[in-house]
Structure formats: C-alpha cells, structure tokens
Design an enzyme around this catalytic site. Structure first.
Site, PDB file in Angstrom:
ATOM      1  N   CYS A  20       3.445  -1.241   4.181  1.00  0.00           N
ATOM      2  CA  CYS A  20       4.702  -0.537   4.429  1.00  0.00           C
ATOM      3  C   CYS A  20       4.984   0.441   3.293  1.00  0.00           C
ATOM      4  CB  CYS A  20       5.857  -1.532   4.574  1.00  0.00           C
ATOM      5  SG  CYS A  20       7.441  -0.743   4.947  1.00  0.00           S
ATOM      6  N   CYS A  50       8.702   0.727   2.449  1.00  0.00           N
ATOM      7  CA  CYS A  50       9.209  -0.425   1.694  1.00  0.00           C
ATOM      8  C   CYS A  50       8.774  -0.379   0.237  1.00  0.00           C
ATOM      9  CB  CYS A  50       8.698  -1.733   2.311  1.00  0.00           C
ATOM     10  SG  CYS A  50       8.997  -1.915   4.077  1.00  0.00           S
ATOM     11  N   ASP A  51       7.504  -0.061   0.007  1.00  0.00           N
ATOM     12  CA  ASP A  51       6.921  -0.258  -1.322  1.00  0.00           C
ATOM     13  C   ASP A  51       6.516   1.023  -2.049  1.00  0.00           C
ATOM     14  OD1 ASP A  51       7.121  -3.004  -0.844  1.00  0.00           O
ATOM     15  OD2 ASP A  51       5.149  -3.077   0.108  1.00  0.00           O
TER      16      ASP A  51
END
Length: 732
Positions: free
Chosen positions: A545, A548-549
């Site tokens: 992701c 997300c990261d």
C-alpha cells in the site's frame, strides 16, 4: 498405542482424530515414556495447520509438552539418568499419544509432591520466565516488575519468580477473571490493559510515578510499555502472542536509557548449556521452598486424548488462563470385599496391562480435583462418575455462544476498522452484537491488515501517528467497553438461504447458531509474490500500500520499485514520486494494462522508469535489516540485474475474503461483494457488507471505518423494522 497423528495439515483442532497407532520405536538415545498428561500450546495449533516454524515430515504425532512414566531406557546408555518407573516431564514431538519417545536432555524428574498434570505444563513456561527475569534482567528485592498477560502460562510463572526474588509485581490482563487469577498467584497490583490509559495507571503504582524497573512482555507491548518504564529500566521481549512482530519508537528507548533484552530459551541448550542447568536448579529450589507452584488451568477439566481438540479450541479462543493440560489417564476407585482399592483406567486403553504401575504408585498420580470430589465411600460414586457429573465453569458470555442454536440480533464477521466501528454503534444502540474476529483468519492476526503495518499517519486524531497494532487494540477495547461480545474463532460456514441466518464455527462445525442480521467485514488481503526475501523485509522495505506507507522516512529520497501494470500500479507509482528519488515500475508483459490516460502520464513522468518484460527475482537487504537491493530479470533475454532499491510496493491486486458467501451474495468479476450505491445493502436482505470486502477502490482504514458505521445504521434500521412487524403480528 493411541495418538493424534497427522498425515496432512488441518484447518483447526476440530479435525484432529484419535487413532490406533504402532508403538513408537525408540532410538539408541531415546527413552520410551507412558504419557499421563500433556499440555496445550499455541504453537501446537499453528503446527497442525502447517503455520509453525518447525514442521516435521508426515506422518507425525502432534503435541510437545508431557509428563509420564519411563517404560524403557535408552538402549545405547549403560547408566541412564532416569530408570524405568521414573516420573518425568519434558518436551518432545508426539506428546498427544499414550506413548512417546524423548531424549534425556528434554526431560526432568517430576518435583516431589507434584501431580503429572501440574508438571506437564512446566517445561517451557518456568525456565523461560526464570531465565528472563533472573538471568537476563537481574531481578532483585524492591524492583517493580510489570508482567503483561500475567494470567497466561509464562505470565503466572513470571509473577511467581519475581515475587520469590522480592520484587513488587504489577500484573496486566484483559478480563476480570484473569486479573483475579494473577492476584491469586501473588501479584501485588493488577491492571486491565484493555483500558487505553493503562501505562498511566501503572506509573501511579510506582514510587513518585517513576515507572517500573522491569517489563516482562510475552505479548508484543514494548512500545506502550516504554511510557511506564523507569530510567535504566529493562524490557524483556519474551514473545509476540498478539500475533505481530512489533515496531518500536526507539527515541523513547534512548531518552530513558532503557535496555531491550531478548530471551530465546529454546536456544540455550545449544549456546549456553551450563545456564540451562543453573536455571533449573534455581526453579527446583523455589519449588522446594514452596515459592513456585503449577499454573494449570482448573476452570474446566480435559480428560483423555479425545478432549485434546476441545483443549486446543479453548486455548485458541483465549478463554483460558495458565497452562491448559489434558489428563491422558484416569484413576477409578472400585469396591472390593475388603473396601476401596485403586486401579488405573487409561483414557485410551493400553495393549500391555502388565506394564501398569502398582496401586501404590498410581495413587500418587492424580490431581487434587478428583480426590476432593470423592470425599468418602459413602457417596457411592467412582471418580469416573464424579468426573461425568462435574460441570466446568465458563465465562457466561462464552458459554452462551457455545450453546447450540444460540441466537443473536446482529453478528459481525471481521476484526478490522469496519467491524469494530459497526460493533461500537450497535452496542451503543443496545443490540448486543457478537463479533467473530477469527483465529488467524485468512492467515492474518485479528485486527486485519493494519496489524501488518507500522506507523499509521493518516488516521484522524493521532497527530504523532500511531502503530497499526495499537490502533486496532484501541478499536477492540472500545468495542468491548460498550458491551460487544468478541469471540476469537473463525466462522467456517454461513447459510443465507433463509432467516434467521445460520452459521457455524470452523472449530465446532456441528454447533449451529442463528442471527437476524449479518455484517460482513472480512476484508481483503493484498496479493504477494513470494519472492526470496519477501518475508524478511516485509514492512522493512516491502509494502502492498503506497498510500499507507509511501511517506514513511525509510522511503524518502530513495529509489523505489513498483510491481504491476494496471491502473493501481500506475497510481501508486505516481504517488511515490512525491517521496522517492526515482520509481522503477516492473511490468511482466510488453505493455501496460492501465487505461490510456494513466499509461501516458506514467510513461511521461521524469521520475519514473517502466521496465517491460521484467519480473522481480529476489529482495536483498543491509545489516540494519532494511531492504537495499532488488534483483530483477528480463523474461525475454533471461538477463538478470541488481537495482539499488530501498522500497518495493506490490500493486498486483487484492483478494477479497468472500469464500464464506460465495454463490450466496452477488459479487463482481473480481469477487468483491456488490452493495447498493450509497448503502451497505447486499443482494440478500438482512446482510450488510462493510470495509475492503466491498471496496476495491479506496481500501483505507478511515473509509472502512466509515462503511462500518453505515452498516451498523443500516442493520439497526433493519432490526427495528423486523421488531415492528413482529409487534404488529402479535397484536392481530
């Protein structure tokens, strides 16, 4: 003999069967043991599913910890340590049987006055706790020791060891019963760690709020524990029972001069054999002084090999405390013309009755429960009859869940943000939701994909970020606070053909339950490629992701790689250009699958290089444990190349967890549940879908939580309408 042998991996304990087997053949350095009691461990559950780090070749008998009597000594030894008839305990592969072989190094003599049941759970827990606190942390009188999961096997051992050395013990646990147990074993203070402010509570229990000197952590709560650790404190890393290898903010470790200390007891027999001897010497001294006792779970009795599946199910559902031990032999007191006499009766009959111990020996083999039950011959009951009449004590909520045909208004299946948000709303509406969070459902610990991430920076309300596991712990605690019943079992079957809906659990498929409404929040899992190095560098350079990261510091101004050729891969690569120095996109085919407009944008970007006909081969890292290189291969020429890369992002799709409703709910071509636009309604009235199981576009924690709220409100409205109809019909 009889035993539980596996010829293939199983889904869970309910599939284990007791069968007739040939007696084990001892090697020249093996003892032959008659097993009288065996302990249940979490790793036993993982091993039968093929998920443990040590998997023997098929066929193999399950179980590890045991206690019993020596039937034969090693043929290759002229001076065995344990002669025939010795009472021993230890660890060996194959403890879930009436007979097993074991090596001398894996056995010890049962402490004087101890039953086999008490000793069966001693071999792993006691030395782990003693070694951690005494050898590694140097516990001393006056130390404040915080023991997490204090009602577990190693937790209760740690409480006793710390108290024996004069420490003040603060014990944490998650239920009232477990807190009571920790207190009964000597803890000075108990703290409920489902309260998000538990670190503050712990600090207030120490002099001037300075914090604890030692933290004993078998769960994975190091990061939060740094908040209540004193200057020069030691945090013992014993294990990761929470299901996730934790990431820790090291600045707090530095500022408080904290020492992080690991304990891998299993390797001491290889690297420090002399320490093993000293540790057991110390434990036996505590036993002799009455400062250490067995911590076997006594709220429920497990007798016979046939009860091992139930014992493992109870352990896996976290209903138990201490060590769950199964008694493999049962003593029956029978009448004779001269009065009562003892005769051993084995839960699984032995082929050679001549090898039975004499009555004097067997009289010492059994736990105090049965002796207390048969108070005098006037009762007219044998111990076997008393055992049959015995009614085990359960937590009331769990007992209700286990009753056949238990009915709920709303059942939630899932454990991520969508599931817990729905639970909070429904519980506050007094609908008493039941949430099944699963036991390693889809191969992921309860809490979903967030438990596999590190810091979450884009969830509102946490300006300093929050670890993914901690965020899910908070959501779970909030669900429980408002009255949600959370069951750590996996729903194995769901029948949506009629209302009330029927379902059964993976480990007890014979028990059928019903619900008026179902909220499906089972999520989706990112596809992985299984490249060499993937497991080692997952979340240490590899992610599924980018949104997300991607902004995490380890990726900033570093070369990054994206694998995939569709719109998702293009979007993630474009997003990563904001943070990485350069992004290389690996595409297996000779063209992109992405839409024309996305493909043009990607190919035109100055910070992106697209490598066609190229696949990943291996991920490599540096001495810090972070990804640093990526080996790639051109599938046309066969040429391999090593790229400098500090990040790898998979964009090869997700698999929604919809196997449970396959053929019952409408799904799209990729398997995602189809919901009515603007709602969580599915194709079956009364079934609602929330989170990633129905969202293939956004897949964010915040959008999942939002859809969980929607599902709860939709379900509440549905239940209200059902009740209105029922009331109208009753008035006719």
């Amino acid at each position: 003999m009889k035993g539980i042998q596996l010829t293939e991996y199983v889904k869970g304990p309910h599939q284990l069967k007791v069968t007739e087997l040939a007696d084990p053949k001892p090697g020249p350095d093996d003892y032959l043991i008659e097993v009288y009691a065996a302990a249940a461990n979490f790793f036993d559950i993982l091993q039968i599913q093929g998920k443990y780090q040590h998997q023997p070749p098929f066929p193999w008998v399950s179980g590890a910890e045991f206690a019993g009597i020596v039937l034969a000594t090693p043929s290759g030894s002229t001076n065995p340590k344990f002669p025939v008839g010795s009472h021993v305990f230890g660890a060996t592969q194959g403890a879930y049987a009436t007979k097993a072989t074991a090596k001398e190094a894996g056995m010890l003599a049962v402490p004087e006055g101890w039953s086999f049941k008490e000793a069966a759970g001693l071999f792993v827990t006691a030395p782990t706790s003693y070694g951690a606190l005494v050898v590694r942390a140097g516990v001393k009188p006056g130390d404040y020791v915080l023991v997490h999961a204090a009602a577990g096997g190693v937790g209760l051992a740690a409480v006793q060891v710390a108290k024996a050395f004069g420490a003040i013990v603060i014990a944490t646990a998650g239920t009232k019963r477990k807190l009571e147990v920790a207190k009964a074993f000597g803890a000075d203070h108990v703290v409920d760690y489902t309260d998000e402010k538990w670190p503050e509570v712990v600090k207030k229990l120490t002099p001037k709020g300075r914090g604890v000197d030692i933290v004993y952590d078998p769960v994975g709560m190091v990061d939060k524990s740094t908040k209540c650790t004193a200057w020069n404190g030691r945090i013992l890393i014993v294990g990761f029972a929470a299901g996730k290898i934790e990431k820790v903010a090291m600045n707090k470790v530095l500022l408080k001069n904290i020492s992080l200390v690991g304990i891998h007891w299993g390797m001491y027999s290889v690297n420090e054999k002399e320490t093993v001897t000293e540790v057991w010497k110390g434990i036996m001294q505590l036993v002799a002084e009455g400062k250490f006792r067995g911590a076997e779970f006594t709220d429920r009795e497990f007798v016979g090999l046939e009860s091992i599946p139930d014992a493992l199910k109870a352990l896996g559902s976290r209903e138990t405390w201490g060590k769950v031990v199964v008694r493999a032999v049962l003593q029956v007191l029978q009448y004779s013309p001269l009065g009562l006499k003892s005769q051993p009766r084995f839960a699984a009959s032995r082929p050679d009755s001549s090898s039975a111990p004499d009555p004097t020996t067997t009289a010492k083999l059994f736990s105090s429960y049965f002796r207390r039950t048969l108070r005098s011959s006037a009762t007219g009951l044998s111990v076997a009859a008393a055992a049959t009449a015995y009614k085990p004590t359960y937590h009331k909520e769990i007992e209700a869940i286990r009753k056949r045909n238990m009915h709920s208004k709303v059942v939630i299946i899932g454990s991520g943000p969508a599931a817990h948000t729905a639970a909070v709303y429904l519980a506050r509406a007094e609908l008493k939701p039941v949430l099944y969070e699963g036991f390693l459902a889809n191969g992921i610990a309860a809490g979903g994909q967030l438990t596999t991430t590190t810091e979450v920076e884009n969830y509102p309300g946490f300006p300093d970020a929050i670890m993914g596991q901690e965020l899910m712990d908070k959501m779970r605690a909030q669900s429980e606070r408002f009255g949600t019943t959370i069951i750590t079992e996996t729903v194995g079957k769901l029948d949506l053909s009629s209302r009330p809906f029927k379902y059964s659990l993976e480990w007890s498929p014979e028990e059928e339950h019903t619900a008026d409404a179902i909220i499906l929040a089972t999520g989706a899992s990112a596809r992985r490629l299984g490249l060499p190095g993937e497991g080692k560098y997952w979340q240490n350079g590899i992610s599924a992701c980018a949104v997300c990261d991607g902004a995490v510091p380890i990726y900033r101004n570093k070369p990054l790689v994206v694998i995939g050729g569709g719109d998702s891969a293009a979007e993630e690569a474009m997003f990563l250009t904001k943070y990485g120095s350069h992004v290389t996109v690996l595409v297996r085919k000779d063209k992109l699958r992405a839409s024309n407009i996305m493909a043009k944008r990607l190919l035109a970007h100055k910070k992106v290089t697209v490598r066609f006909n190229t696949v990943g081969v291996e991920v490599k890292g540096d001495d810090r444990g972070l990804m640093s290189q990526m080996v790639i291969k051109n599938i046309v020429s066969g040429e391999q190349e090593t790229l400098e890369a500090n990040g790898l992002f998979y964009a090869v799709g997700h698999d929604p967890a919809t196997a449970l409703v396959k053929g019952q709910l409408e799904t799209d071509s990729e398997g995602y549940v189809v919901t009515k636009p603007g709602t969580t309604y599915t194709s079956v009235e009364g079934v609602f879908a929330a989170g990633d199981v129905q969202d293939k576009r956004y897949r964010q924690a915040i959008t999942s939580a939002g859809s969980g709220c929607m599902a709860a409100l939709d379900a509440e409205k549905f239940i209200s309408e059902l009740e209105d109809v029922a009331e109208e019909q009753s008035n006719l």
